[in-house]
Design an enzyme around this catalytic site. Structure first.
Site, PDB file in Angstrom:
ATOM      1  N   SER A   1      -6.870   5.090   0.232  1.00  0.00           N
ATOM      2  CA  SER A   1      -7.127   3.790  -0.401  1.00  0.00           C
ATOM      3  C   SER A   1      -8.598   3.433  -0.211  1.00  0.00           C
ATOM      4  O   SER A   1      -9.149   3.588   0.884  1.00  0.00           O
ATOM      5  CB  SER A   1      -6.249   2.709   0.219  1.00  0.00           C
TER       6      SER A   1
ATOM      7  N   ASP B   1       0.823  -1.223   0.000  1.00  0.00           N
ATOM      8  CA  ASP B   1       0.000   0.000   0.000  1.00  0.00           C
ATOM      9  C   ASP B   1       0.852   1.266   0.000  1.00  0.00           C
ATOM     10  O   ASP B   1       0.318   2.369  -0.003  1.00  0.00           O
ATOM     11  CB  ASP B   1      -0.917  -0.019   1.230  1.00  0.00           C
TER      12      ASP B   1
ATOM     13  N   GLN C   1      -5.499  -1.944  -6.819  1.00  0.00           N
ATOM     14  CA  GLN C   1      -6.074  -1.016  -5.838  1.00  0.00           C
ATOM     15  C   GLN C   1      -6.735   0.145  -6.549  1.00  0.00           C
ATOM     16  O   GLN C   1      -6.258   0.616  -7.582  1.00  0.00           O
ATOM     17  CB  GLN C   1      -4.993  -0.463  -4.904  1.00  0.00           C
TER      18      GLN C   1
END
Length: 293
Positions: free
Chosen positions: A235, A211, A285
């Protein structure tokens, strides 16, 4: 060079990450995790994803290895209070086990994760080749990439740095001077120390690290950088597939691209490769990216 105020790095930072992922079991399928002390205003997404995967993995037979996860970031987590992880043992079949995890703070869900685990089995094999990239030990340290970018330095002072990051391509705060760019965003990364020989821990550390730079590929398409530019970023969801064994304390090339951005959201896809070119994991993502006036 901007003063980074001696952030925690190396084995000490890695040991802190191991402790962060070592959840307390408070009931049969309920676990509790905490966040590192910092000035960060919300829980880092990679942390809650890694901790949730730890919770799921501790309810599965060790012979079954996680091969995929799908998750949603529902609310911003508060780093000053513990996070409770509730595991639902959805199914244990002959080859696969499925777990669902809800992360809760103050009675509200902040994150949800579904993960699938599989017995090691043989099958057909193929993969895409690893992109060309110089060796990680030939590339500058992250500190040397920051230069005079005060906003970036302030960000990296907030949290310990258990992950050693070496940018192959210029990071967003340097790229923005050259305008929008297409193509790959390539970053070498690894735990900045030694990890125990626990396969689940290595997968959870990679989940934590995945991430960190993925949305760089979205920003590069528009010549933007978080910090120097007025951006609101978060996110929204995160999916990973773990395809082959790896160690998170060995160098992995994280190659990412952004196929689309619309509606205040940016989509990024990434692949992790070991130094010998083996594809270890894939990531997708979508993140919220808003440009403030």
């Amino acid at each position: 060079m901007v003063d980074l105020a001696e952030p925690l790095v190396g084995q000490e930072a890695v040991d802190g990450l191991i402790r962060l992922l070592d959840l307390e079991r408070i009931e049969h399928d309920i676990f509790r995790g905490v966040s590192p002390k910092s000035r960060w205003q919300r829980v880092f997404g990679g942390q809650v994803a890694g901790q949730a995967l730890v919770a799921a993995g501790r309810t599965v037979d060790p012979d079954r290895r996680v091969h995929s996860l799908h998750s949603y970031f529902v609310r911003a987590g508060n780093p000053t209070i513990p996070i409770v992880y509730e595991v639902d043992r959805v199914r244990d079949g002959r080859s696969f086990s499925t777990r669902r995890v809800i992360a809760v703070q103050d009675g509200q869900t902040i994150f949800s994760l579904s993960a699938s685990f599989q017995l090691v089995q043989d099958g057909i094999e193929h993969q895409e080749p690893m992109p060309d990239a110089p060796a990680p030990d030939t590339l500058p340290l992250l500190d040397d990439r920051i230069g005079d970018a005060a906003e970036v330095a302030a960000f990296y002072r907030v949290l310990p740095r258990p992950i050693d990051i070496r940018y192959v391509d210029d990071p967003p705060w340097q790229q923005r001077a050259h305008g929008p760019r297409t193509g790959l965003s390539r970053v070498w990364m690894k735990a900045d120390g030694t990890l125990p020989d626990d396969p689940l821990l290595h997968v959870c550390v990679l989940t934590f690290a995945s991430d960190m730079t993925l949305l760089d590929s979205v920003l590069a398409r528009h010549g933007l950088a978080n910090g120097p530019d007025k951006l609101t970023m978060a996110s929204l969801d995160h999916a990973m597939w773990f395809e082959r064994p790896f160690r998170a304390d060995d160098w992995l090339l994280y190659a990412s691209t952004s196929p689309s951005a619309s509606g205040g959201r940016g989509l990024a896809t990434g692949r992790f490769f070991t130094r010998d070119g083996t594809m270890a994991a894939s990531v997708v993502q979508e993140g919220m990216i808003r440009v403030r006036s």
